[in-house]
Design an enzyme around this catalytic site. Structure first.
Site, short mmCIF file in Angstrom:
data_model
loop_
_atom_site.label_atom_id
_atom_site.label_comp_id
_atom_site.label_asym_id
_atom_site.label_seq_id
_atom_site.Cartn_x
_atom_site.Cartn_y
_atom_site.Cartn_z
N TRP A 322 0.86 -0.99 0.33
CA TRP A 322 0.03 0.25 -0.60
C TRP A 322 0.67 1.58 0.08
CZ3 TRP A 322 0.13 3.95 3.33
CH2 TRP A 322 -1.40 5.30 3.08
N HIS A 323 2.89 1.34 0.77
CA HIS A 323 3.00 2.12 0.82
C HIS A 323 3.70 2.80 -0.59
CE1 HIS A 323 2.60 1.97 5.01
NE2 HIS A 323 2.55 2.97 5.32
N GLY A 324 3.63 2.07 -1.69
CA GLY A 324 4.13 2.54 -2.77
C GLY A 324 4.70 0.88 -3.47
#
Lengths: 468, 421
Positions: A322-324
């Protein structure tokens, strides 16, 4: 518009002044208009994307409300999932997965020239997508009735304080607040102002002053020494915390001025005594989201132990992703999953052990902090190779026992944050000084305002979570 | 409202505090609420009042000393005050924009272009042509800048003569671009209106409240100088004169020993050159691509009817000696000396080599620092220019002005007596 520019304060003051002159319906309309203006200030083109994708969810929820049987509702849910995750996947993960697929083909001796797109990630897309999904999933599960009033719905989705970087709020908590009349509460507003001040202190004084040192060390890992990288890792731990929690404080504080309550996102995470406890204190809104909509959907605690372990691992890997779109984030999530499972398997029921001497508690806090710092190396590095270089350089320099380049700035800023937080660790935020007398309280406010004015790094440093 | 919680309550998804039971909205509750909002707003304003007073007070003082004057106001003021000089201390100086706006307004016939190393040419040096002169030193730091400037300059502002200082780093492809301020970016910057600039100024006074006294004393009373515009001008008596040249307040060395140690020693010179710091990045030689770009710029000048006088701005002798013998620099240095003059001559423009003070019969005492000459140096250099047959007719008054100024008993290596010109 960024929270750290004067234009935000002017905007906030104008919206606040107008808001309390209006009745509920007009207040909601004002919030939607102000929020769209706030978002459009960055790039109005993405406003259309926001309205379209979340508008689909509004329609899907209404359609689900008309359906009695679950299979039909599931079809509508699928529409919502595909539209939300499709848009998110396209903007955020298209290039990453295309490249990985090409590498995979390469491993089998097949060559491929992947088509890579020059895409700009729409600001806040990961946050508002998850918030919109929480709404449709709750409606699907029958926990929530679909809202008919589109103004209320857009208030929930686009309320400007949380729009760009959270906290991710749940419809059952936030949506209802827009259905009710809000009454001005002086204490609540004063606490909001205090929390905004705290946010500015964390972001502009602590995080932004740590940023240059951290960026220099991680920007040239090949030439940085192990000790420099170690200090940079500690520095990054406080930078990212103060950056993100500073944003959240400004968001929650701004919402309080309107007598609206956003979800708490941080609860002094670096005082955690275990990794499971850390995840109950760090980015609470995201971990709650994953627990509610992924972990429970996978069976949650009602499955066998191996299956539970698998579910936990999946949640952490997805949280990393989700963060990248980078392996570094996936490894970061994987590491946390691994630590979590170790605690869960080896020390069941002892994650929040408050027993023992203060020394043991301190030791547990330090251990947890260092595990978290170790994982931050992977989060901050631009590639796995770079992360590994950092780890090996730190390891070899520490073994050589030649400490050098003690960064007093990092120590001072970290100590200031820890001190404020420790003193107020049983309160909602570190500047909760409502119980103080008026003279020390106002003295404290002036001191903090002067510290922010005098020591803020005024070169624009974007919030780290804007990239996600 | 403070919500007390123990760490055990901090469960994921802890319930949001209840906003309170629904209350019926009546005209009275609405009135009461609006009153409470007003009371809160008034308290907030009372809290902010000292801060606002502090900010407004500082802003007024900054305005008083000219620090926050918009550039157009500075230019208008300088037009009616020929002895004025402008240098900001905390806000962005806006040199590119300030000088570009001056060029647009004055339409000079003689224009100096280049980096800060060309800032000491002064209008008075040109005698009767003084009113047609402007010094644009400090706005061109690369060949790219030169093209941008030329493309942007309106036809009506085109000068007749350009004195162009070609810095050696223009021809070095490995010099890091971020070390150089760019004209394209700088010309858009009007520091007056940048909130970061004002906030930085404010932050400075919060961190060093003692400097507030300085600001105050320079804003009023004996230390206030109405010819000085901007903090640095008021405090350090330096800044841009209306003709674009830079005035410096120079402390004269009292003894020969002080003269000798005024310029940095060999150790620093060695560190910069051998360490390959800016502007000494290693390069194999002068690449043809950059020479072509310079030629294209010169041809653009020519096409617009401008006569360009090229020269290589001076450096101290110690530096010149090292750079011309250092194994990693000497080749580039040699080519810079050969190919640039050759290029100018190929387009029928003169080029004068005055790289060290010795070449015009001076010594390092004439250098303000080790790569900036000072006014007497530039006067002497201008006289040297006029020895060239192509240049002499262009500046008929220069030899006489130079003779008079340089022979004046008040003139010394760091001061040029132009008062009677």
């Amino acid at each position: 518009m960024s929270f750290t520019t004067p234009v935000y304060l002017i905007f906030l003051a104008i919206v606040w002044a107008l808001y309390w002159q209006l009745r509920r319906r007009e207040q909601n309309i004002l919030i939607v208009c102000a929020s769209f203006f706030f978002y459009g200030w960055w790039d109005w083109r993405f406003l259309a994307l926001l309205i379209t994708t979340t508008g689909i969810d509004y329609g899907v929820a209404l359609a689900m409300g008309h359906e009695k049987d679950r299979p039909h509702r599931r079809k509508w849910l699928l529409v919502s999932l595909i539209s939300n995750l499709g848009v998110l996947g396209f903007f955020k993960y298209f290039n990453f997965f295309t490249q990985q697929f090409a590498h995979l083909l390469g491993a089998f001796g097949l060559s491929a020239n992947p088509v890579l797109l020059q895409l700009i990630l729409p600001l806040g897309i990961s946050f508002y997508t998850f918030q919109a999904l929480s709404y449709t999933i709750d409606v699907y599960r029958g926990r929530l009735k679909p809202v008919r009033d589109i103004v209320q719905y857009f208030c929930f989705i686009s309320f400007f304080p949380h729009l760009v970087a959270g906290p991710i709020n749940f419809a059952k908590d936030l949506l209802q607040q827009f259905e009710r009349d809000r009454h001005f509460d002086r204490n609540e507003a004063a606490d909001g102002a205090r929390q905004i001040l705290l946010g500015y202190f964390k972001k502009m004084v602590v995080a932004d002053n740590l940023a240059p040192f951290v960026n220099t060390a991680f920007g040239d890992v090949a030439h940085a020494s192990g000790w420099q990288l170690l200090w940079a890792t500690y520095g990054f731990a406080f930078q990212i915390y103060c950056d993100f929690s500073g944003y959240t404080d400004i968001a929650i504080g701004s919402a309080k001025l309107f007598n609206l309550h956003l979800m708490r996102n941080f609860a002094y995470p670096y005082f955690s005594q275990s990794i499971p406890e850390f995840w109950r204190r760090w980015h609470i809104s995201l971990s709650t989201w994953f627990r509610e909509y992924v972990y429970i959907s996978l069976g949650g605690n009602r499955t066998s132990k191996p299956r539970q372990a698998f579910n936990i691992a999946v949640v952490f890997l997805l949280s990393g992703l989700w963060h990248g779109a980078n392996w570094t984030f996936i490894v970061w999530g994987g590491l946390h999953g691994f630590f979590y499972l170790c605690y869960w398997l080896l020390l069941p029921g002892r994650e929040e052990d408050e027993a023992g001497s203060w020394f043991m508690r301190l030791l547990r806090i330090l251990c947890t902090f260092h595990l978290v710092c170790f994982a931050w190396i992977f989060f901050r590095a631009s590639s796995l190779t770079e992360a590994w270089t950092v780890v090996s350089k730190i390891g070899s320099d520490i073994i050589a026992l030649h400490p050098s380049g003690v960064q007093f700035k990092i120590l001072l800023l970290a100590a200031a944050v820890c001190l404020f937080e420790w003193l107020n660790r049983r309160r909602e935020h570190a500047f909760d000084v409502a119980r103080w007398g008026p003279v020390p309280r106002w003295g404290f406010y002036y001191a903090m305002v002067l510290i922010v004015l005098g020591f803020a790094n005024l070169h624009y440093v974007p919030f780290i979570y804007f990239d996600f | 409202m403070a919500h007390e919680r123990s760490t055990r309550d901090l469960l994921i998804g802890a319930p949001i505090p209840d906003a309170g039971a629904e209350r019926a909205v009546t005209a009275k509750t609405l009135r009461d609420e609006r009153r409470a909002v007003r009371v809160f707003a008034v308290r907030l304003l009372i809290f902010c009042a000292p801060l606002v007073l502090f900010v407004v007070g500082i802003e007024l003082l900054l305005w008083r000393v000219g620090e926050s004057w918009p550039l157009n106001r500075v230019i208008r003021f300088q037009e009616t005050n020929p002895r004025s000089y402008f240098a900001r201390g905390t806000l962005d100086q806006g040199t590119f924009r300030y000088k570009y706006l001056q060029i647009l307004r004055r339409h000079p016939e003689i224009l100096v272009l280049g980096s800060s190393r060309m800032m000491q040419f002064r209008a008075e040096m040109f005698g009767r042509q003084a009113s047609t002169f402007y010094n644009g030193g400090g706005i061109i730091h690369s060949i790219e800048d030169l093209h941008t400037f030329l493309d942007r300059l309106p036809t009506e502002a085109t000068p007749k003569i350009v004195i162009l200082g070609v810095d050696f780093w223009w021809l070095n492809p490995n010099e890091r671009k971020e070390s150089i301020d760019s004209f394209a970016v700088g010309v858009e910057v009007e520091g007056t209106y940048s909130w970061q600039g004002h906030a930085n100024a404010l932050a400075g006074y919060v961190r060093h409240p003692v400097s507030l006294r300085d600001l105050f004393t320079h804003s009023f009373g004996k230390q206030f100088d109405r010819n000085a515009i901007g903090l640095a001008a008021v405090q350090h008596h330096q800044g841009f004169r209306p003709d674009g040249s830079k005035r410096f307040e120079i402390k004269l060395p009292a003894t020969p020993e002080e003269w000798r140690h005024r310029l940095p020693g060999k150790k620093i010179v060695n560190k910069d050159i051998l360490g390959e710091n800016f502007p000494f990045a290693f390069t194999e030689g002068v690449p043809n691509s950059l020479l072509d770009q310079l030629r294209a710029a010169l041809l653009k000048f020519k096409a617009r009817g401008v006569f360009v006088i090229g020269y290589n701005p001076p450096i101290a002798s110690e530096w010149a000696a090292l750079v011309s013998t250092s194994p990693r620099h000497k080749e580039f240095w040699k080519e810079y000396h050969e190919k640039v003059p050759e290029l100018f001559r190929s387009v029928q423009f003169p080029f004068v080599d005055v790289i060290t003070p010795q070449q015009i019969g001076l010594d390092d005492r004439y250098m303000r620092d080790w790569y900036h000459g000072h006014d007497p140096f530039d006067m002497e250099m201008l006289r040297r220019f006029c020895e060239e047959p192509q240049i002499r007719p262009l500046f008929p008054d220069v030899p006489a002005v130079a003779d008079k100024a340089l022979k004046s008993p008040r003139t010394h290596p760091l001061y040029l007596d132009l008062r009677e010109q």
